[in-house]
Design an enzyme around this catalytic site. Structure first.
Site, mmCIF file in Angstrom:
data_model
loop_
_atom_site.group_PDB
_atom_site.id
_atom_site.type_symbol
_atom_site.label_atom_id
_atom_site.label_comp_id
_atom_site.label_asym_id
_atom_site.label_seq_id
_atom_site.Cartn_x
_atom_site.Cartn_y
_atom_site.Cartn_z
ATOM 1 N N HIS A 173 -2.973 6.331 -5.053
ATOM 2 C CA HIS A 173 -1.207 6.933 -5.089
ATOM 3 C C HIS A 173 -1.569 8.141 -4.505
ATOM 4 C CE1 HIS A 173 0.326 3.027 -6.925
ATOM 5 N NE2 HIS A 173 -0.848 3.375 -8.018
ATOM 6 N N ASP A 199 -5.689 -3.657 -5.129
ATOM 7 C CA ASP A 199 -5.614 -3.178 -5.850
ATOM 8 C C ASP A 199 -3.608 -3.710 -6.340
ATOM 9 O OD1 ASP A 199 -5.973 -0.727 -8.870
ATOM 10 O OD2 ASP A 199 -3.630 -1.447 -7.730
ATOM 11 N N HIS A 229 -1.281 -2.482 -7.731
ATOM 12 C CA HIS A 229 0.093 -1.431 -7.032
ATOM 13 C C HIS A 229 -0.164 -1.369 -5.051
ATOM 14 C CE1 HIS A 229 -0.680 -1.110 -11.213
ATOM 15 N NE2 HIS A 229 1.140 -0.910 -11.376
ATOM 16 N N ASP A 248 -6.675 -4.600 -12.465
ATOM 17 C CA ASP A 248 -5.228 -4.908 -12.596
ATOM 18 C C ASP A 248 -4.831 -6.431 -11.910
ATOM 19 O OD1 ASP A 248 -5.382 -3.770 -10.455
ATOM 20 O OD2 ASP A 248 -4.175 -1.776 -10.714
#
Length: 348
Positions: free
Chosen positions: A164, A199, A201, A288
């Site tokens: 990110h 991931d 996200h 995740d």
């Protein structure tokens, strides 16, 4: 296969933080490392202590002022006469037209959201997370052999995670973009690098950094980002710009996607990589996506991580895996063991 880690990865300990109108206990905590390090030990796999590569590869990706903020921000924050709290965390977000006069202004400039606070020892872990990833890149850069060896598959513990992190902004538990740093570093020797991100996200930082380039492919399988972090990127129509058009490929999954559906998206991402035909693959691995993870919006099983590893290995390219997200601590050991078993499994 080689595995890299460093004891300093456990020093970063974010404190509870305010976000979305309420206080949150941090999910990205040192105990994650304790559990994940159990996995290679259980399988009898050696973990190499990372060596320092230096600041150069970091500054090849991130702005100098931003890196200086990460390095010195905590000390500047604590030096302010008014008590601002025990970690650098802004409630002001002004990334543009901000001269950065004072630590509050710097935080407003360089923290993109409220989920990347900086505490006393954060910089040490942030720096060594990047150094750990760089050890795998260095191994490939210094490998002159054409035969199969232990640099063909490498895994790095990447804490705090990085995908990110933007060129000059922290967010989503991320500070330095480890995948982007090693992809850029590998370009010294290799013409084409592919980054596959599985991931939960979307890695908006990786997308931003390489959005106008054709030498680094970024493909991401992630939860639909409408009203889900990072909220403003990760859509199918984001395909790159200029020379990079077509080299950014997103596969947003509907929330609630089952394991079969997850792998349908992963296979599409893999097909994109095969078409690109890279020299090296960097895999951003997030646990995740596990069915019980507090961040999960899909339902991958423990056995699913073994299948994921087998698919990555079957691409038959030099592979660097960065272990990033994953916050259901009770299963991190089991899930990483499953993934590692898929990497070390011999062909029948």
């Amino acid at each position: 296969m080689k595995i890299y880690s460093h004891e300093n990865l456990s020093l970063h300990r974010p404190l509870p933080y305010f976000s979305y109108g309420k206080m949150h206990e941090p999910l990205e905590i040192p105990e994650r490392m304790v559990e994940m390090l159990k996995a290679p030990a259980a399988l009898g796999l050696e973990v190499t202590n990372a060596k320092e590569v230096g600041m150069g590869p970091i500054l090849a990706v991130h702005d100098f002022g931003y890196v200086e903020f990460l390095k010195h921000g905590y000390d500047e924050w604590m030096a302010v006469e008014e008590d601002l709290g025990d970690q650098v965390q802004t409630g002001i977000f002004v990334p543009y037209d901000n001269p950065g006069l004072g630590i509050m202004a710097k935080a407003a400039k360089y923290q993109a959201d409220d989920s990347a606070p900086i505490s006393e020892h954060s910089w040490i872990s942030i720096y060594w997370s990047a150094q750990t990833a760089l050890n795998a890149a260095e191994a490939l850069l210094n490998d002159d052999s054409d035969s199969s060896n232990d640099t063909d598959v490498q895994l790095c513990f990447s804490r705090p995670p990085g995908h990110h992190a933007r060129k000059s902004a922290a967010g989503g538990f991320c500070y330095l973009n480890n995948a982007a740093i090693i992809a850029e570093h590998l370009r010294q020797k290799y013409a084409k690098i592919a980054i596959i991100d599985t991931d939960m996200h979307h890695g908006q930082g990786i997308q931003e950094i390489f959005y106008d380039r054709s030498d680094v492919l970024y493909t991401s399988v992630h939860g639909d980002t409408v009203n889900f972090y990072p909220g403003v990127t990760g859509h199918e129509f984001e395909r790159g710009t200029g020379e990079g058009e077509g080299y950014n490929v997103n596969f947003p999954m509907p929330h609630g996607t089952d394991e079969e559906g997850f792998f349908e998206y992963v296979d599409k991402s893999i097909d994109t990589i095969k078409t690109f035909d890279p020299d090296v693959i960097v895999h951003v691995l997030g646990f995740d996506v596990y069915k019980d993870d507090p961040e999960a919006r899909c339902k991958v099983s423990t056995e699913g991580f073994k299948i994921l590893a087998q698919k990555m290995k079957a691409l038959n390219k030099p592979l660097i895996v960065l272990v990033e997200g994953g916050y259901y601590i009770q299963k991190l050991n089991d899930n990483l063991q499953a993934f590692l078993s898929g990497l070390i499994e011999k062909k029948s």
